[in-house]
Design an enzyme around this catalytic site. Structure first.
Site, PDB file in Angstrom:
ATOM      1  N   LYS A 129       0.836  -1.204   0.000  1.00 37.86           N
ATOM      2  CA  LYS A 129       0.000   0.000   0.000  1.00 37.86           C
ATOM      3  C   LYS A 129       0.872   1.255   0.000  1.00 37.86           C
ATOM      4  O   LYS A 129       2.072   1.188   0.296  1.00 37.86           O
ATOM      5  CB  LYS A 129      -0.918  -0.029   1.221  1.00 37.86           C
ATOM      6  CG  LYS A 129      -0.176  -0.058   2.543  1.00 37.86           C
ATOM      7  CD  LYS A 129      -1.098  -0.453   3.696  1.00 37.86           C
ATOM      8  CE  LYS A 129      -0.348  -0.442   5.001  1.00 37.86           C
ATOM      9  NZ  LYS A 129      -1.148  -0.995   6.113  1.00 37.86           N
TER      10      LYS A 129
ATOM     11  N   ARG B  21     -11.009   0.139  14.310  1.00 42.15           N
ATOM     12  CA  ARG B  21     -10.715   0.876  13.087  1.00 42.15           C
ATOM     13  C   ARG B  21     -11.574   0.296  11.971  1.00 42.15           C
ATOM     14  O   ARG B  21     -12.615   0.829  11.654  1.00 42.15           O
ATOM     15  CB  ARG B  21      -9.212   0.806  12.777  1.00 42.15           C
ATOM     16  CG  ARG B  21      -8.792   1.707  11.636  1.00 42.15           C
ATOM     17  CD  ARG B  21      -7.291   1.759  11.422  1.00 42.15           C
ATOM     18  NE  ARG B  21      -6.702   0.486  10.994  1.00 42.15           N
ATOM     19  CZ  ARG B  21      -5.472   0.354  10.503  1.00 42.15           C
ATOM     20  NH1 ARG B  21      -4.695   1.422  10.365  1.00 42.15           N
ATOM     21  NH2 ARG B  21      -4.999  -0.822  10.146  1.00 42.15           N
TER      22      ARG B  21
ATOM     23  N   TYR C 249      15.648  29.822  10.360  1.00 47.03           N
ATOM     24  CA  TYR C 249      14.459  30.556  10.830  1.00 47.03           C
ATOM     25  C   TYR C 249      14.364  30.582  12.348  1.00 47.03           C
ATOM     26  O   TYR C 249      14.629  29.582  13.016  1.00 47.03           O
ATOM     27  CB  TYR C 249      13.196  29.867  10.311  1.00 47.03           C
ATOM     28  CG  TYR C 249      12.866  30.143   8.872  1.00 47.03           C
ATOM     29  CD1 TYR C 249      12.633  31.442   8.411  1.00 47.03           C
ATOM     30  CD2 TYR C 249      12.765  29.090   7.970  1.00 47.03           C
ATOM     31  CE1 TYR C 249      12.310  31.674   7.083  1.00 47.03           C
ATOM     32  CE2 TYR C 249      12.434  29.317   6.628  1.00 47.03           C
ATOM     33  CZ  TYR C 249      12.205  30.617   6.207  1.00 47.03           C
ATOM     34  OH  TYR C 249      11.879  30.843   4.905  1.00 47.03           O
TER      35      TYR C 249
ATOM     36  N   MET D  67      11.682  24.543   4.067  1.00 48.25           N
ATOM     37  CA  MET D  67      10.923  23.838   3.030  1.00 48.25           C
ATOM     38  C   MET D  67      11.824  23.077   2.062  1.00 48.25           C
ATOM     39  O   MET D  67      11.565  21.908   1.748  1.00 48.25           O
ATOM     40  CB  MET D  67      10.048  24.818   2.246  1.00 48.25           C
ATOM     41  CG  MET D  67       9.156  24.120   1.225  1.00 48.25           C
ATOM     42  SD  MET D  67       8.219  25.264   0.195  1.00 48.25           S
ATOM     43  CE  MET D  67       7.038  25.917   1.367  1.00 48.25           C
TER      44      MET D  67
HETATM   45  C1  LIG Z   1      -0.348  -1.881   6.798  1.00 44.83           C
HETATM   46  C2  LIG Z   1      -0.965  -3.181   7.149  1.00 44.83           C
HETATM   47  C3  LIG Z   1      -0.167  -4.334   7.237  1.00 44.83           C
HETATM   48  C4  LIG Z   1       1.335  -4.298   7.192  1.00 44.83           C
HETATM   49  O1  LIG Z   1       1.790  -3.772   8.409  1.00 44.83           O
HETATM   50  P1  LIG Z   1       3.337  -3.651   8.781  1.00 44.83           P
HETATM   51  O2  LIG Z   1       3.321  -3.185  10.179  1.00 44.83           O
HETATM   52  O3  LIG Z   1       3.905  -2.638   7.850  1.00 44.83           O
HETATM   53  O4  LIG Z   1       3.956  -4.987   8.582  1.00 44.83           O
HETATM   54  C5  LIG Z   1      -0.819  -5.545   7.426  1.00 44.83           C
HETATM   55  N1  LIG Z   1      -2.163  -5.601   7.567  1.00 44.83           N
HETATM   56  C6  LIG Z   1      -2.951  -4.500   7.531  1.00 44.83           C
HETATM   57  C7  LIG Z   1      -4.413  -4.636   7.710  1.00 44.83           C
HETATM   58  C8  LIG Z   1      -2.375  -3.255   7.332  1.00 44.83           C
HETATM   59  O5  LIG Z   1      -3.136  -2.168   7.312  1.00 44.83           O
END
Ligand SMILES: *Cc1c(COP(=O)(O)O)cnc(C)c1O
Length: 390
Positions: free
Chosen positions: A52, A149, A270, A329
Site C-alpha cells: 500500500k 478501526r 528561521y 521547506m
Molecule cells: C499496513 C498493514 C499491514 C502491514 O503492516 P506492517 O506493520 O507494515 O507490517 C498488514 N495488515 C494490515 C491490515 C495493514 O493495514
C-alpha cells in the site's frame, strides 16, 4: 517562448542521479531478502506482501515487480486504484484491497480481479447486492478484534458465520484481523485479540485466516494462521519496539549546495533558534520538509518536541553530522565543522537515512516512526533501483 540556445544536442552532461538535489536508492535485493526472511519466520503460513501507499513510498512498480518475481502471490493494497496499478506487474497474484469496495468501483474490482476486504456491515450489505447483480466474486472479511478501526465486530462476524440464511454463494476466501499492539510483545492485549480471532476462525471453519503484520510474525506460530502480511519489516523498518530492523532498503541523500563558515555567536535558520558556540562550518543541503525531511527533525526550535530528541543526524565522510536549527521547506543545514576540510565539498551528498543512519533512528529524532519517513518521501527525489541480480 523557447529561445534558441547554443547547447549541443549531443552534450548529455551528467547522469541525473549524480546531480539530483535529493536522491533515493532502493535496494530491491534487500527488499526481497527481507521479505523472504519474514516468510521464513512465518513458518508454515503463506506470506503476502503489503504494498500500500506506493509500496511504503518506495515505488509500487519496482517493489511490486521484485516481490512478485521473488514468489509473492498475495498482495495487499489500501485503495482500489493501487490494485489496478499493481495488476499490471503481478498478473497472477491475488490482490486484496484493504478499504473494501464502494459504489462506482464494481467494474474495477471485477475487471482487474481484485478482492475487496469487506470492512463493515454496511459494506457487506452492499457487497451482497453487487454479487447478486454481477455474479460471484471472491471477497475477504475484516474482523475487528479490538482495534476499533476497520472490520465487523467479532460477535457479529460469528453470528453471520452461523447464519444459515446467508447466501450460499457468499464464501470469503480470507478472514482476517489486525493487531494494534503487535510491536509491544509484552502487551496482554495481543493475546486477547488472538483469542477473539481464534473464535471467529472457528466459526468460519475451512476459510483461510490471517492475523499478523510484520510485528505479529515475531509473536510466534500461534499468531501466524494461514497467511501473514508483512510490510515494514520487508522495507527495512523496525517492526517491534527495541528490535533491530532487517536489511536497510532505502537510502535517502541530499546534495550540498553550499558550505559556509559561520562565526561563533551567530545564529542559524528561521527563528534563530540555534546559536553557534564555536566558529563553525555549515553545509546547506537541498532537502527540506517539502521532500519529507520533516520539520520535526530540526536541530532546535520545534516546541512540540521540547525536552525530547536532539534532532536528526546526517552522514558524510564516515561521520555523523547534526542538523542545526530548523529544517526549512527546501533546505536543511548540517554542522560539518568536525569533518576534515578535504573530505567534504559542494556537490557531495549527505545521507539522511540509509545504511549509516538507520531509518528508525532518523524517525525517532523527529518524534515519529520509519513508516512515516518512508511514505513522506517527496516527489523531487530522483530514484535509482538496484535489482536483485545487479
Ligand atoms: C499496513 C498493514 C499491514 C502491514 O503492516 P506492517 O506493520 O507494515 O507490517 C498488514 N495488515 C494490515 C491490515 C495493514 O493495514
Amino acid at each position: 517562448m523557447t529561445e534558441q540556445t547554443d547547447f549541443d544536442s549531443d552534450e548529455t552532461y551528467l547522469d541525473d542521479f549524480d546531480i539530483a538535489p535529493v536522491r533515493l536508492t532502493v535496494d530491491l535485493g534487500a527488499l526481497v531478502d527481507n521479505w523472504k526472511e519474514m516468510a521464513r519466520r512465518s513458518g508454515r503460513a503463506s506470506t503476502a506482501a503489503v504494498v500500500k501507499a506506493d509500496a511504503y513510498g518506495l515505488g509500487l512498480e519496482d517493489c511490486g515487480t521484485a516481490l512478485y518475481e521473488a514468489g509473492a502471490r498475495d498482495f495487499f493494497v489500501a485503495a482500489v486504484q493501487e490494485g489496478v496499478t499493481l495488476r499490471t506487474y503481478a498478473p497472477y497474484a491475488r490482490i486484496y484491497v484493504l478499504s473494501g469496495i464502494w459504489p462506482g468501483q464494481e467494474r474495477m474490482f471485477y475487471e482487474n480481479d481484485l478482492v475487496p476486504v469487506i470492512i463493515s456491515e454496511e459494506q457487506l450489505a452492499f457487497w451482497m447486492s453487487v454479487t447478486a447483480e454481477h455474479g460471484d466474486h471472491p471477497c475477504a472479511l475484516h474482523i475487528d478484534t479490538g482495534f476499533n478501526r476497520l472490520g465487523l465486530p467479532a460477535e457479529e462476524a460469528i453470528a453471520f458465520a452461523e447464519d444459515v440464511s446467508r447466501p450460499a454463494s457468499f464464501s470469503p476466501v480470507l478472514v482476517m484481523s489486525h493487531l494494534h499492539s503487535g510491536d509491544s510483545p509484552a502487551s496482554p492485549l495481543n493475546r486477547s485479540q488472538l483469542e477473539s480471532f481464534q473464535r471467529v476462525a472457528t466459526a468460519f471453519e475451512g476459510v483461510p485466516t490471517s492475523l499478523s503484520a510484520s510485528a505479529g510474525i515475531f509473536l510466534g506460530p500461534e499468531y501466524h494462521f494461514d497467511l501473514t502480511r508483512p510490510g515494514i519489516a520487508a522495507y527495512g523498518g523496525e517492526a517491534v519496539n527495541g528490535m533491530q530492523a532487517l536489511k536497510p532498503v532505502a537510502k535517502a541523500e541530499a546534495r550540498i549546495i553550499q558550505i559556509r563558515d559561520a562565526p561563533s555567536g551567530s545564529t542559524v535558520s528561521y527563528g534563530a533558534t540555534h546559536q553557534l558556540s564555536r566558529n563553525s562550518r555549515l553545509a546547506v543541503v537541498s532537502a527540506g520538509y517539502a521532500d519529507g525531511y520533516l520539520r520535526s527533525l530540526s536541530g532546535s526550535g520545534v516546541p512540540l518536541r521540547a525536552g525530547g530528541a536532539p534532532g536528526a543526524f546526517g552522514f558524510i565522510a564516515n561521520r555523523r553530522v547534526p542538523v542545526i536549527g530548523r529544517v526549512t521547506m527546501d533546505l536543511t543545514i548540517f554542522d560539518v565543522t568536525d569533518v576534515p576540510e578535504n573530505e567534504i565539498r559542494t556537490g557531495d551528498y549527505i545521507e539522511l537515512f540509509g545504511p549509516n543512519i538507520a531509518l528508525d533512528d532518523a524517525a525517532r529524532a523527529g518524534g515519529t516512526i520509519g513508516y512515516e519517513l518512508l511514505t513522506a518521501l517527496g516527489l523531487r527525489y530522483e530514484r535509482r533501483y538496484i535489482y536483485p541480480d545487479d
